[in-house]
Design a protein around this motif. Structure first.
Motif: not given
Length: 217
Positions: A80, A101, A103, A123
């Protein structure tokens, strides 16, 4: 029991000796949930690290110890966030982070001045850091299948960029600085929200290709 323990220890020692000798750590499809500590302990020895298709959630801050790392391949995990210490990998030339994932990319990304190929497709990126313009050795940037709406103006400072893949985003326009990318051969923008003014500078077909000549025209 003692025999099994000894065998396991021998296997680990043999594996680490091989990694140290070759400089290559390949642990694809190993069901890893955390970053292997033994990899970090090898520090200067590792040049290629491939942990594709595991279940990694994060990259440890200690990754900066791999100072000779040239290829970092972490595709198809559950990552993440990227640690700011990633920017200390001064030898890094290839970073493949597709299918996670993520961001946001840290501002420290701009410190990777030797980076030639950056792939972060599939992503959850909503923007790129302005510091991406410092990557003047970058040849390939793949940001396909994210949530991007625009490119930072600094993208025009990636003077070595030849291929920019940005399919499947929400991009509405391109910054004027794109015309500074004199090495650019291909810009793929399928499935975006390009407006009419952008269409003046691009040719829409199966893919969208922008060349320096087209920009000048």
């Amino acid at each position: 029991m003692g025999c099994c323990t000894s065998k396991a220890a021998d296997t680990k020692a043999t594996r680490m000796a091989r990694w140290r000798s070759t400089g290559i750590v390949a642990l694809r499809d190993s069901k890893l949930k955390s970053f292997p500590d033994e990899v970090i302990s090898l520090e200067r020895s590792i040049r290629t690290l491939d942990l594709t298709h595991n279940k990694l959630v994060q990259i440890p801050m200690e990754i900066n110890k791999l100072i000779n790392l040239q290829r970092l391949i972490l595709a198809d995990n559950l990552i993440e966030n990227l640690p700011v210490n990633l920017g200390l990998l001064k030898s890094l030339k290839v970073a493949t982070l597709d299918g996670n994932r993520i961001r946001a990319l840290p501002d420290e990304l701009g410190q990777l001045v030797k980076l030639e190929r950056l792939s972060v497709s599939s992503n959850l990126l909503m923007s790129l850091p302005e510091t991406i313009g410092r990557l003047q050795n970058l040849v390939l940037l793949d940001i396909s299948n994210n949530k991007l709406k625009f490119f930072p103006e600094s993208i025009g400072s990636c003077f070595s960029l030849e291929e920019l893949q940005a399919n499947d985003n929400s991009i509405e326009e391109l910054p004027a600085s794109v015309c500074n990318l004199i090495q650019l051969k291909s810009l793929c923008l399928n499935n975006n929200n390009l407006n009419q003014s952008t269409a003046v500078h691009v040719c829409v077909s199966v893919s969208i290709i922008i060349t320096h000549k087209m920009c000048k025209e």
